[in-house]
Design a protein around this motif. Sequence first.
Motif, short mmCIF file in Angstrom:
data_model
loop_
_atom_site.label_atom_id
_atom_site.label_comp_id
_atom_site.label_asym_id
_atom_site.label_seq_id
_atom_site.Cartn_x
_atom_site.Cartn_y
_atom_site.Cartn_z
N LEU A 39 0.84 -1.19 0.00
CA LEU A 39 0.00 0.00 0.00
C LEU A 39 0.89 1.25 0.00
N PRO A 40 0.51 2.28 -0.74
CA PRO A 40 1.29 3.52 -0.69
C PRO A 40 1.16 4.18 0.68
N ALA A 41 2.25 4.72 1.16
CA ALA A 41 2.25 5.39 2.46
C ALA A 41 1.82 6.84 2.28
N GLN A 42 0.64 7.17 2.78
CA GLN A 42 0.11 8.53 2.71
C GLN A 42 -0.12 9.06 4.11
N ALA A 43 -0.26 10.36 4.22
CA ALA A 43 -0.46 10.96 5.54
C ALA A 43 -1.72 10.44 6.20
N SER A 44 -2.73 10.12 5.40
CA SER A 44 -4.01 9.64 5.95
C SER A 44 -4.02 8.13 6.17
N SER A 45 -2.94 7.42 5.79
CA SER A 45 -2.90 5.97 5.94
C SER A 45 -2.89 5.59 7.42
N SER A 46 -3.83 4.74 7.83
CA SER A 46 -3.89 4.28 9.21
C SER A 46 -3.23 2.91 9.32
#
Length: 297
Positions: free
Chosen positions: A70-77
């Motif tokens: 999964l791409p690591a994004q600021a909203s990724s939990s």
Amino acid sequence: MVGPAEKLAAMKLIMGREIDTPLTTKGTKLTWARIVVTKDKILGKSLRELALVEARGVTVSRINRAGVELPAQASSSLAFGDIVTVVGSKPDIDAVALELGNEHARLQEVQFPALFFGIALGVILGSIPLAVPGLSAPLKLGLAGGPLMAAIVLGRLGHWGPFTWYMPPAANHALREFGIVLFLAVVGIVAGDRFFDTLLHGDGIVWMGYGILITLLPLLIVGVIARVFGRFNYLSLCGVLAGSMTDPPALAFAVSMSKTGAASVAYVSVYPLVMFLRILAPQILILILAGAGAGTF
């Protein structure tokens, strides 16, 4: 940079040309590591909330969840069992590992309280009558649809209070194989005492022929359409067809052909909807036919 191919192509237009330079941390203070998320207080928090870059100077480059990158994004939990790839200095990475848990032994523990809570919740959901306007009696999900609905909801939730819904891969595989064996054994026991008598006498051969046509023709039609027009790869197509029939043995055969999870992912994508239709459609048809029959007298 790490991300979907189309997003990387867009970033090249913004930032400049792509270079072919070996990526290495040799000769620098930076290194990378994979850390397993096992701390309960971290579960459900986003990377923005953790602020690892601001607090530790460590960057999360990607998240691996159940074998899917999964791409690591600021909203990724973060969820229990996630494997995060981090980049930073060795002391900072060690501090982040303590913060996220990184306790590999916990990944081998079966969360039996959470498992039995989910089963109990599924039984309750399956027993709830669902009133539908126009039908003379309520519908029920039953012991098949109720646990399935509970599993979908709890799997999406991930954790709640003292419960964490995570199944170690080895236990998951063992329970899945054991369930398939039980399913086939029950089918064999129920049909075994009269199978040969039905097959050799009366219309047994004819009905088996009907069964082969009813099973084979839809599979061939859907398979050809999905392959030619939908561009499905073979393993995903096997998973979709197995899920559309709610056929665990077919899934086991598809999984055995490859070490990837493509067939399983496709299977679980269609299985819940098909299972709900199998449970509810017969009840609806019976109630409609019963109502129509009662109206003729």
